[in-house]
Motif scaffolding. Structure first.
Motif, PDB file in Angstrom:
ATOM      1  N   PHE A   1       0.855  -1.249   0.085  1.00  0.00           N
ATOM      2  CA  PHE A   1       0.065  -0.063  -0.105  1.00  0.00           C
ATOM      3  C   PHE A   1       0.841   1.327   0.127  1.00  0.00           C
ATOM      4  CE2 PHE A   1      -2.294  -3.600   2.129  1.00  0.00           C
ATOM      5  CZ  PHE A   1      -3.384  -3.452   1.564  1.00  0.00           C
ATOM      6  N   SER A   2       0.141   2.633  -0.070  1.00  0.00           N
ATOM      7  CA  SER A   2       1.032   3.777  -0.120  1.00  0.00           C
ATOM      8  C   SER A   2       0.771   4.567   1.064  1.00  0.00           C
ATOM      9  CB  SER A   2       0.974   4.245  -1.467  1.00  0.00           C
ATOM     10  OG  SER A   2      -0.750   4.616  -1.643  1.00  0.00           O
ATOM     11  N   PHE A   3       0.681   3.983   2.170  1.00  0.00           N
ATOM     12  CA  PHE A   3       0.681   4.674   3.474  1.00  0.00           C
ATOM     13  C   PHE A   3      -0.498   5.405   3.770  1.00  0.00           C
ATOM     14  CE2 PHE A   3       4.932   4.433   1.639  1.00  0.00           C
ATOM     15  CZ  PHE A   3       5.622   3.597   2.507  1.00  0.00           C
ATOM     16  N   PHE A   4      -1.177   5.268   4.962  1.00  0.00           N
ATOM     17  CA  PHE A   4      -2.106   5.930   5.303  1.00  0.00           C
ATOM     18  C   PHE A   4      -1.841   7.628   5.610  1.00  0.00           C
ATOM     19  CE2 PHE A   4      -3.280   1.912   7.253  1.00  0.00           C
ATOM     20  CZ  PHE A   4      -4.643   1.575   6.762  1.00  0.00           C
ATOM     21  N   ILE A   5      -2.700   8.445   5.264  1.00  0.00           N
ATOM     22  CA  ILE A   5      -2.785   9.777   5.424  1.00  0.00           C
ATOM     23  C   ILE A   5      -3.542  10.340   6.731  1.00  0.00           C
ATOM     24  CG2 ILE A   5      -3.228  11.994   4.460  1.00  0.00           C
ATOM     25  CD1 ILE A   5      -0.901  10.405   3.085  1.00  0.00           C
ATOM     26  N   ASP A   6      -2.898  10.574   7.845  1.00  0.00           N
ATOM     27  CA  ASP A   6      -3.463  11.213   8.878  1.00  0.00           C
ATOM     28  C   ASP A   6      -4.657  11.821   8.604  1.00  0.00           C
ATOM     29  OD1 ASP A   6      -1.747   9.729  10.093  1.00  0.00           O
ATOM     30  OD2 ASP A   6      -0.291  11.149  10.685  1.00  0.00           O
ATOM     31  N   LYS A   7      -5.795  11.736   9.255  1.00  0.00           N
ATOM     32  CA  LYS A   7      -6.966  12.562   9.175  1.00  0.00           C
ATOM     33  C   LYS A   7      -6.614  14.066   9.487  1.00  0.00           C
ATOM     34  CE  LYS A   7     -11.530  12.930  11.334  1.00  0.00           C
ATOM     35  NZ  LYS A   7     -12.468  12.579  12.661  1.00  0.00           N
ATOM     36  N   ASP A   8      -7.254  15.014   8.690  1.00  0.00           N
ATOM     37  CA  ASP A   8      -6.977  16.344   8.851  1.00  0.00           C
ATOM     38  C   ASP A   8      -5.967  16.770   7.987  1.00  0.00           C
ATOM     39  OD1 ASP A   8      -9.434  16.508  10.220  1.00  0.00           O
ATOM     40  OD2 ASP A   8      -8.207  16.483  12.249  1.00  0.00           O
ATOM     41  N   PHE A   9      -5.246  15.830   7.370  1.00  0.00           N
ATOM     42  CA  PHE A   9      -4.124  16.258   6.336  1.00  0.00           C
ATOM     43  C   PHE A   9      -4.598  16.033   4.981  1.00  0.00           C
ATOM     44  CE2 PHE A   9      -1.749  15.583  10.398  1.00  0.00           C
ATOM     45  CZ  PHE A   9      -0.793  16.319  10.147  1.00  0.00           C
TER      46      PHE A   9
END
Length: 272
Positions: A104-112
């Motif tokens: 996968f290509s990494f989670f993007i944190d909420k609000d970013f």
């Protein structure tokens, strides 16, 4: 049939014997290995992995892909430790003679904003691609909810910036639907040059619910038909998310998912 069928057999059962017996019952010669006894395969010892390989060989089952959780970590997380986990994953894939590793290509944190991390994502993925340049394995990027590459646009950005035959795409219609992508055939057409593998699961656009192939908005029939006409001879891996779409999982519910795909393949071959 030119396609090769595989399956996430851990959705049938966490018991390996049940997994393998079910695959053989449906004449499926490949497994997309993820978990055994609720433990991710990449967390097992080398000795256990070798025993797993012996059992696969005895049952005439091969790996289509090692379904790893690599890249399922925040882009702001401990990427150094995760990279070491990736290297161990490659080692396991080689022991198992797996041609592919799902990543996968990494989670993007909420609000970013995902776009703010595009360079960091590409840098990390490039490390993975560079590491396997002399290995007999290819990385398959899966479009997944909440990661950088969860939309067609950002998947295309990844492949535009990592031009390597060591990174290809898994096309997962249900995941795109759950990210509110519409007109899946058009999405498929854009990504087609990069697609080397399919996850077969469908979903309903406005509910996000996973359903058997052909019963949702994933446009799986025309997509598979085009792949067939284009002489695609790779893997269609059944990933029905049984405990969600067909609660309880198990062999009987897997049969529903399997037959849904077979109905699509029958329709495709009838049109040739």
């Amino acid at each position: 049939m030119k396609f090769k069928l595989s399956a996430f057999a851990d959705e049938i059962s966490q018991d390996l014997d049940v997994q393998l017996n079910t695959l053989k019952r449906f004449n499926i010669d490949y497994i997309e290995a993820r978990c055994i006894e609720n433990v991710p395969l990449i967390e097992y010892s080398t000795e256990s992995i070798k025993e797993f390989k012996k059992k696969l060989d005895y049952n005439g089952i091969k790996l289509s892909s090692l379904a790893s959780p690599i890249g399922k970590i925040s882009i702001n997380g401990d990427l150094k430790t995760h990279y070491e986990k990736f290297k161990r994953t490659v080692e396991i894939a080689e022991i198992l003679s797996a041609p592919y590793i799902r990543i996968f290509s990494f989670f993007i944190d909420k609000d970013f904003v995902p776009g703010d991390f595009k360079n960091k994502v590409i840098d990390e993925l490039n490390k993975y691609v560079e590491y396997i340049k002399n290995c007999d394995v290819v990385l398959l990027h899966e479009n997944e909810k909440h990661i950088f590459g969860d939309t067609a646009e950002r998947c295309l950005y990844i492949f535009a910036n990592i031009k390597s035959n060591k990174l290809k795409a898994v096309f997962d219609p249900a995941n795109f639907i759950q990210c509110n992508e519409k007109e899946l055939y058009k999405v498929y057409s854009k990504l087609k040059p990069h697609i080397e593998y399919f996850h077969i699961k469908d979903a309903l656009l406005f509910e996000g619910k996973v359903v058997p192939a052909g019963q949702g908005d994933g446009e799986i029939l025309p997509i598979v038909e085009d792949a067939y006409k284009s002489n695609f001879d790779g893997f269609l891996s059944i990933e029905p998310h049984l405990n969600h779409s067909l609660p309880g999982g198990g062999e009987k519910n897997f049969e529903i998912a399997y037959k849904a795909l077979k109905d699509i393949l029958t329709a495709v071959e009838r049109e040739r």
